[in-house]
Write an enzyme that holds these catalytic residues in place. Sequence first.
Site, short mmCIF file in Angstrom:
data_model
loop_
_atom_site.label_atom_id
_atom_site.label_comp_id
_atom_site.label_asym_id
_atom_site.label_seq_id
_atom_site.Cartn_x
_atom_site.Cartn_y
_atom_site.Cartn_z
N HIS A 124 22.29 15.79 155.56
CA HIS A 124 23.67 16.19 155.86
C HIS A 124 24.66 15.62 154.86
O HIS A 124 24.54 14.49 154.40
CB HIS A 124 24.03 15.75 157.28
N ASP A 125 25.63 16.45 154.52
CA ASP A 125 26.77 16.05 153.69
C ASP A 125 26.39 15.61 152.27
O ASP A 125 27.20 15.00 151.58
CB ASP A 125 27.58 14.94 154.37
N GLY A 142 21.74 11.30 153.58
CA GLY A 142 23.07 11.83 153.88
C GLY A 142 24.15 11.25 152.97
O GLY A 142 24.11 10.09 152.60
#
Length: 161
Positions: A124-125, A142
């Site tokens: 994520h991200d 992440g």
Amino acid sequence: MLATEARIHPTALVDPAATLAPDVRVGPYAIIDGPVRLGPGCVVRARATLLGEIVAGANNDFGIGCVVGDRAQHLTHQDAPGRIAIGERNVFREHVTIHRGTSDAHGTRVGDDNFLMAHTHVAHDATVGHGCIFANGAVIGGHAIIQDRVFLSGNTGVHQN
């Protein structure tokens, strides 16, 4: 079916919220769930799953068993409605996983002309630049940022943040 229409295997499931360019190919048992937008020339191979808000440019190849857009592997942001932006001409081989962002502010990003080999992961991200090669089993934590033309050897890990 006209030659200019998307070629969708009869066993594939495609959400009405998805937008596919006219020449997109979707293989057997693939799942496209949610507001997924695929540009011209994209291929979604057998058993690949694309979930949630994804925008992918032209000529991306989502390999067998890929999972792109599932929720973040994060204790407090698992159900965040984040998104993924993917450039053009990327190859995601067998069982690549890319998780959506944890907020609408950034999301997960993959640039152009990348080659992610089997079992690689982008958390994520994270941001992946252009022209990168990730060998089998490479993982990106992440919020990590991978610059342009980076090569990651097999089973290499990049720590989050």
